[in-house]
Design a protein around this motif. Structure first.
Motif: not given
Length: 226
Positions: A76-95
């Motif tokens: 699930k998406l929430d496994r990649l971070g504890r907050s929306t901002v954290q997930v967004l940051t990871l997503f942008n870094e990987m992109h």
């Protein structure tokens, strides 16, 4: 000195699983990842221990292991971070690195390996909107809590350099002035460091303290990330 040539290889699909409480287990996450044919040695796992970062293995995977063309799969998406901002940051870094993200379950699935880029952009935009809503909820509740605390005689006394740094980072985060990692670096005291896990703990304590006189349920997070 000539730069060491990076060994070329075929793109690899990596799995990632995280559990945030002792009563949880990895069973479902690992079962779903293995259904995709991801071997054990390509699955990274993190578990909350109360010490250090809760995403140590994810940091290793994203900063030292993956290469352009690879994919990271989570249940699930929430496994990649504890907050929306954290997930967004990871997503942008990987992109930016050319690494794909894929999730297998949940209300918002992402699969940059195959889905329409326009759909991915829409999902990311929605996540950014939720992150901004999260900040606004925190700001409103925090301001109201501060007023109540001051009226009740609560004094915000002297704090250590680290406490002041964490509070500064928390307030900047609430006001949307940067990502968590950026703010932890910005507010890092001379000769010291700030941890991501402590930031989350102090953020919860900070808001709880300001809301001490408020009996309503805490609603400062749009996504109840664990």
């Amino acid at each position: 000195m000539a730069k060491k040539k990076v060994e070329e290889r075929e793109p690899i699909t990596w799995g990632y699983a995280r559990k945030s409480a002792h009563h949880q287990d990895f069973k479902i996450q690992l079962e779903e990842l293995k259904k995709l044919g991801i071997p054990d040695n390509h699955i990274y796992k993190d578990q909350s221990s109360g010490k250090g970062t809760e995403r140590e293995q994810l940091d290793i995977l994203t900063k030292k292991i993956v290469r352009p063309g690879d994919a990271i799969v989570a249940y699930k998406l929430d496994r990649l971070g504890r907050s929306t901002v954290q997930v967004l940051t990871l997503f942008n870094e990987m992109h930016e690195m050319g690494v794909h993200i894929k999730t297998l379950s949940g209300a918002m699935k992402i699969d940059t390996t195959s889905q329409d880029p326009a759909l991915t952009n829409l999902q990311v935009t929605m996540m950014a909107l939720f992150a901004e809503m999260e900040r606004q909820f925190i700001l409103e509740r925090t301001n109201a809590g501060r007023v109540r605390a001051m009226k009740s005689g609560t004094k915000f006394g002297p704090k250590s350099k680290h406490d002041q740094a964490y509070e500064g980072a928390i307030e900047d985060f609430i006001n949307g002035k940067g990502t968590i990692l950026e703010l932890l670096e910005k507010w890092k005291p001379d000769g010291g460091s700030l941890s991501e896990q402590t930031f989350y703990r102090k953020k919860r304590a900070y808001i709880a303290k300001l809301q001490a006189k408020d009996k309503k349920p805490t609603d400062y997070e749009v996504f109840p990330f664990q």
